[in-house]
Design a protein around this motif. Structure first.
Motif, PDB file in Angstrom:
ATOM      1  N   LEU A  99       1.273   1.181   4.319  1.00 35.31           N
ATOM      2  CA  LEU A  99       2.403   0.542   3.950  1.00 35.31           C
ATOM      3  C   LEU A  99       3.242   0.468   4.775  1.00 35.31           C
ATOM      4  O   LEU A  99       4.654   0.865   5.168  1.00 35.31           O
ATOM      5  N   LEU A 100       3.500  -0.781   5.582  1.00 39.89           N
ATOM      6  CA  LEU A 100       5.213  -1.150   6.218  1.00 39.89           C
ATOM      7  C   LEU A 100       5.851  -1.255   5.674  1.00 39.89           C
ATOM      8  O   LEU A 100       6.371  -2.600   4.830  1.00 39.89           O
ATOM      9  N   SER A 101       6.958  -0.804   4.908  1.00 40.84           N
ATOM     10  CA  SER A 101       8.407  -1.278   4.140  1.00 40.84           C
ATOM     11  C   SER A 101       9.917  -1.704   4.755  1.00 40.84           C
ATOM     12  O   SER A 101       9.286  -1.730   6.080  1.00 40.84           O
ATOM     13  N   LYS A 102      10.406  -2.407   3.854  1.00 37.88           N
ATOM     14  CA  LYS A 102      11.423  -3.093   4.634  1.00 37.88           C
ATOM     15  C   LYS A 102      11.386  -4.093   5.223  1.00 37.88           C
ATOM     16  O   LYS A 102      12.033  -3.976   6.416  1.00 37.88           O
ATOM     17  N   SER A 103      10.552  -4.804   5.076  1.00 35.65           N
ATOM     18  CA  SER A 103       9.854  -6.354   5.398  1.00 35.65           C
ATOM     19  C   SER A 103      10.992  -7.420   5.930  1.00 35.65           C
ATOM     20  O   SER A 103      10.842  -7.622   6.287  1.00 35.65           O
ATOM     21  N   ASP A 104      11.911  -6.847   4.529  1.00 30.98           N
ATOM     22  CA  ASP A 104      12.434  -7.737   4.768  1.00 30.98           C
ATOM     23  C   ASP A 104      13.839  -7.979   6.119  1.00 30.98           C
ATOM     24  O   ASP A 104      14.918  -8.697   6.197  1.00 30.98           O
ATOM     25  N   LEU A 105      14.106  -6.382   6.519  1.00 30.42           N
ATOM     26  CA  LEU A 105      14.512  -6.713   7.321  1.00 30.42           C
ATOM     27  C   LEU A 105      14.554  -6.675   9.481  1.00 30.42           C
ATOM     28  O   LEU A 105      15.288  -7.463  10.017  1.00 30.42           O
ATOM     29  N   LEU A 106      13.211  -7.758   9.593  1.00 33.49           N
ATOM     30  CA  LEU A 106      12.531  -7.915  10.558  1.00 33.49           C
ATOM     31  C   LEU A 106      12.140  -9.325  10.229  1.00 33.49           C
ATOM     32  O   LEU A 106      11.789  -9.463   9.244  1.00 33.49           O
ATOM     33  N   ASP A 107      12.121 -10.706  11.079  1.00 30.26           N
ATOM     34  CA  ASP A 107      11.395 -11.544  10.959  1.00 30.26           C
ATOM     35  C   ASP A 107       9.677 -11.552  10.973  1.00 30.26           C
ATOM     36  O   ASP A 107       8.888 -10.690  11.382  1.00 30.26           O
ATOM     37  N   LYS A 108       9.090 -12.798  10.600  1.00 30.25           N
ATOM     38  CA  LYS A 108       7.273 -12.983  10.608  1.00 30.25           C
ATOM     39  C   LYS A 108       7.332 -12.241  12.165  1.00 30.25           C
ATOM     40  O   LYS A 108       6.042 -11.488  11.641  1.00 30.25           O
ATOM     41  N   THR A 123      -7.189   7.151  -7.756  1.00 25.34           N
ATOM     42  CA  THR A 123      -5.831   8.101  -7.696  1.00 25.34           C
ATOM     43  C   THR A 123      -5.712   7.856  -6.584  1.00 25.34           C
ATOM     44  O   THR A 123      -6.232   8.047  -5.133  1.00 25.34           O
ATOM     45  N   TYR A 124      -4.672   7.684  -6.351  1.00 31.26           N
ATOM     46  CA  TYR A 124      -3.837   7.243  -4.735  1.00 31.26           C
ATOM     47  C   TYR A 124      -2.458   7.935  -4.955  1.00 31.26           C
ATOM     48  O   TYR A 124      -2.186   8.756  -6.063  1.00 31.26           O
ATOM     49  N   CYS A 125      -2.255   8.166  -3.765  1.00 31.87           N
ATOM     50  CA  CYS A 125      -0.885   9.679  -2.740  1.00 31.87           C
ATOM     51  C   CYS A 125       0.209   8.895  -1.977  1.00 31.87           C
ATOM     52  O   CYS A 125      -0.882   7.809  -1.736  1.00 31.87           O
ATOM     53  N   LEU A 126       0.822   8.846  -2.567  1.00 34.54           N
ATOM     54  CA  LEU A 126       2.167   7.683  -2.122  1.00 34.54           C
ATOM     55  C   LEU A 126       2.726   9.257  -0.356  1.00 34.54           C
ATOM     56  O   LEU A 126       2.728  10.126  -0.587  1.00 34.54           O
ATOM     57  N   LEU A 127       2.706   8.656   0.542  1.00 35.96           N
ATOM     58  CA  LEU A 127       3.082  10.074   1.574  1.00 35.96           C
ATOM     59  C   LEU A 127       3.346   9.133   2.933  1.00 35.96           C
ATOM     60  O   LEU A 127       4.209   7.856   2.692  1.00 35.96           O
ATOM     61  N   GLY A 128       4.936   9.698   3.092  1.00 35.89           N
ATOM     62  CA  GLY A 128       5.704   9.840   4.187  1.00 35.89           C
ATOM     63  C   GLY A 128       6.779   9.921   4.497  1.00 35.89           C
ATOM     64  O   GLY A 128       7.043  10.437   3.666  1.00 35.89           O
ATOM     65  N   VAL A 178      -7.372   7.380  -2.349  1.00 34.82           N
ATOM     66  CA  VAL A 178      -6.618   6.281  -0.981  1.00 34.82           C
ATOM     67  C   VAL A 178      -5.050   6.861  -1.049  1.00 34.82           C
ATOM     68  O   VAL A 178      -4.757   7.517  -2.303  1.00 34.82           O
ATOM     69  N   ALA A 179      -5.477   7.118   0.790  1.00 34.91           N
ATOM     70  CA  ALA A 179      -4.245   7.675   0.865  1.00 34.91           C
ATOM     71  C   ALA A 179      -3.379   6.517   1.308  1.00 34.91           C
ATOM     72  O   ALA A 179      -3.411   5.858   1.947  1.00 34.91           O
ATOM     73  N   LEU A 180      -1.835   5.841   0.269  1.00 34.57           N
ATOM     74  CA  LEU A 180      -1.164   5.012   0.502  1.00 34.57           C
ATOM     75  C   LEU A 180      -0.044   5.509   1.581  1.00 34.57           C
ATOM     76  O   LEU A 180       1.210   6.652   1.108  1.00 34.57           O
ATOM     77  N   ILE A 181      -0.260   5.447   3.541  1.00 32.95           N
ATOM     78  CA  ILE A 181       0.755   6.231   4.060  1.00 32.95           C
ATOM     79  C   ILE A 181       2.073   4.803   4.658  1.00 32.95           C
ATOM     80  O   ILE A 181       2.147   4.219   5.156  1.00 32.95           O
ATOM     81  N   VAL A 182       3.185   5.755   3.587  1.00 31.47           N
ATOM     82  CA  VAL A 182       4.428   4.216   4.203  1.00 31.47           C
ATOM     83  C   VAL A 182       5.253   4.824   5.222  1.00 31.47           C
ATOM     84  O   VAL A 182       5.893   6.124   5.079  1.00 31.47           O
ATOM     85  N   GLN A 183       5.611   4.014   6.231  1.00 36.05           N
ATOM     86  CA  GLN A 183       6.529   3.979   7.347  1.00 36.05           C
ATOM     87  C   GLN A 183       7.359   2.236   7.139  1.00 36.05           C
ATOM     88  O   GLN A 183       7.283   1.288   6.865  1.00 36.05           O
TER      89      GLN A 183
END
Length: 358
Positions: A150-159, A201-206, A117-122
């Motif tokens: 995976l959408l990071s920094k969700s604390d920066l935006l409202d729901k 096995t997972y891979c972090l991409l971004g 699985v590839a975990l694509i982080v934006q």
């Protein structure tokens, strides 16, 4: 007999069914945990051990694909009470993630092997970019790897804003799994941890600066990997990870961290393009001509869909751009291989002539 210790590192049924038993009687199966230029760290299920390639592998390699990548399974001999090892060959790969080398050079660059699985982080700030996401998906799907975004920094935006971003993705890729999270929020981090399964096995991409290394520290449970802040003027990140490495998490999952990628060039990725742009692939079957390029032909179902708004213009342009790049890179690579082959023959002839003149 395969030991439980290497099964715990991910040596599952697929590898057991596809491994060539020839040469394994005197060697040990091990997994590549890290790559440092010409040296490697491999694990035999018990310890991390420094390793080098046997001379035969160095001299017979025709391309970078012939060398071990992080995540590869290899056949190796261990010496001095398992403190040093020699890699003899790379075992069959379930998947191989690669890209074009950055810049003008036309060659492959290995990213990692045997990823499930590839975990694509934006990140949900200015890094959020559908066109870049499409590029990652083409690369991942062409390697037969399952993608999760995976959408990071969700604390920066409202729901509501977060839901809108997820909707933007699902409008063009409806079946893609998307998980927003924040490295500052334990509950959302638990949602990411719940995606990870033992022996997978997972891979972090971004890109740099999206929070991959901070996420890695959170998954490991300790701040052992260096992080860097993004530049304030443009929100662009700076590389925190400098080399690829495979880490075993407490949950039993295997995670490969990779340096951030600012350039994503692909080779011959027809499968990845078709699986990422599924609606365009389906529409192309309705085109009047079988060899339709979807650029200017009459009776092109894809062009008609763009005109009616069924396919977004920007997505269509990104599709054409990646198709063109892929074809160009493949042709350039094949041309380069042919030149390298001719140059090799020339060198051999010169050496032979010198030998005959003695």
């Amino acid at each position: 007999m395969i030991s439980n210790s290497i099964e715990a590192l991910g040596f599952g049924k697929w590898f057991q069914d596809n491994v060539d038993p020839v040469g394994l009687d005197s060697n040990v199966i091990a997994r590549v945990m890290a790559v440092h230029k010409d040296s490697y760290i491999i694990n035999n299920g018990e310890n991390d051990v420094f390793a080098e390639l046997i001379g035969k592998m160095l001299f017979s390699a025709a391309s970078p694909i012939d060398f071990p990548a992080v995540g590869d399974w290899v056949s190796a001999t261990f010496y001095d009470k398992d403190t040093f090892s020699i890699i003899h060959n790379v075992l069959s790969r379930k998947s191989l993630l690669k890209r074009k080398t950055p810049g003008k050079r036309i060659d492959f660059q290995l990213i990692a092997a045997n990823i499930d699985v590839a975990l694509i982080v934006q990140s949900l700030d200015t890094n959020f970019n559908l066109r870049r996401l499409e590029r990652y998906l083409v690369m991942v799907r062409d390697s037969n790897i399952e993608p999760i975004v995976l959408l990071s920094k969700s604390d920066l935006l409202d729901k509501k804003d977060i839901e809108n971003r997820v909707t933007e993705i699902h409008k063009i890729m409806p079946f893609l799994q998307v998980q927003p999270f924040s490295n500052e929020d334990e509950d959302s981090l638990k949602n990411v941890k719940d995606l990870l399964y033992p022996r997978q096995t997972y891979c972090l991409l971004g890109s740099s600066g999206v929070g991959k290394t901070t996420l890695l520290n959170n998954l490991v449970g300790d701040s052992i990997y260096t992080t860097k802040t993004v530049r304030k003027k443009d929100s662009k990140g700076r590389h925190a990870t400098t080399h690829r490495q495979l880490i075993k998490l407490d949950c039993g999952a295997m995670l490969i961290d990779t340096p951030g990628m600012r350039e994503l060039g692909n080779f011959s990725v027809e499968t990845g393009i078709n699986e990422t742009f599924t609606e365009i692939a389906e529409l192309s079957e309705k085109c009047q001509f079988n060899d339709c390029t979807h650029t200017n032909e009459n009776g092109c179902a894809v062009i008609n869909a763009v005109k009616t708004g069924q396919v977004p213009e920007k997505r269509y342009q990104n599709y054409l751009k990646m198709k063109k790049e892929s074809i160009y890179n493949e042709m350039s690579y094949l041309e380069k291989k042919q030149k390298d082959k001719q140059f090799g023959k020339l060198i051999k002839n010169v050496m032979k002539q010198k030998k005959n003149q003695r």
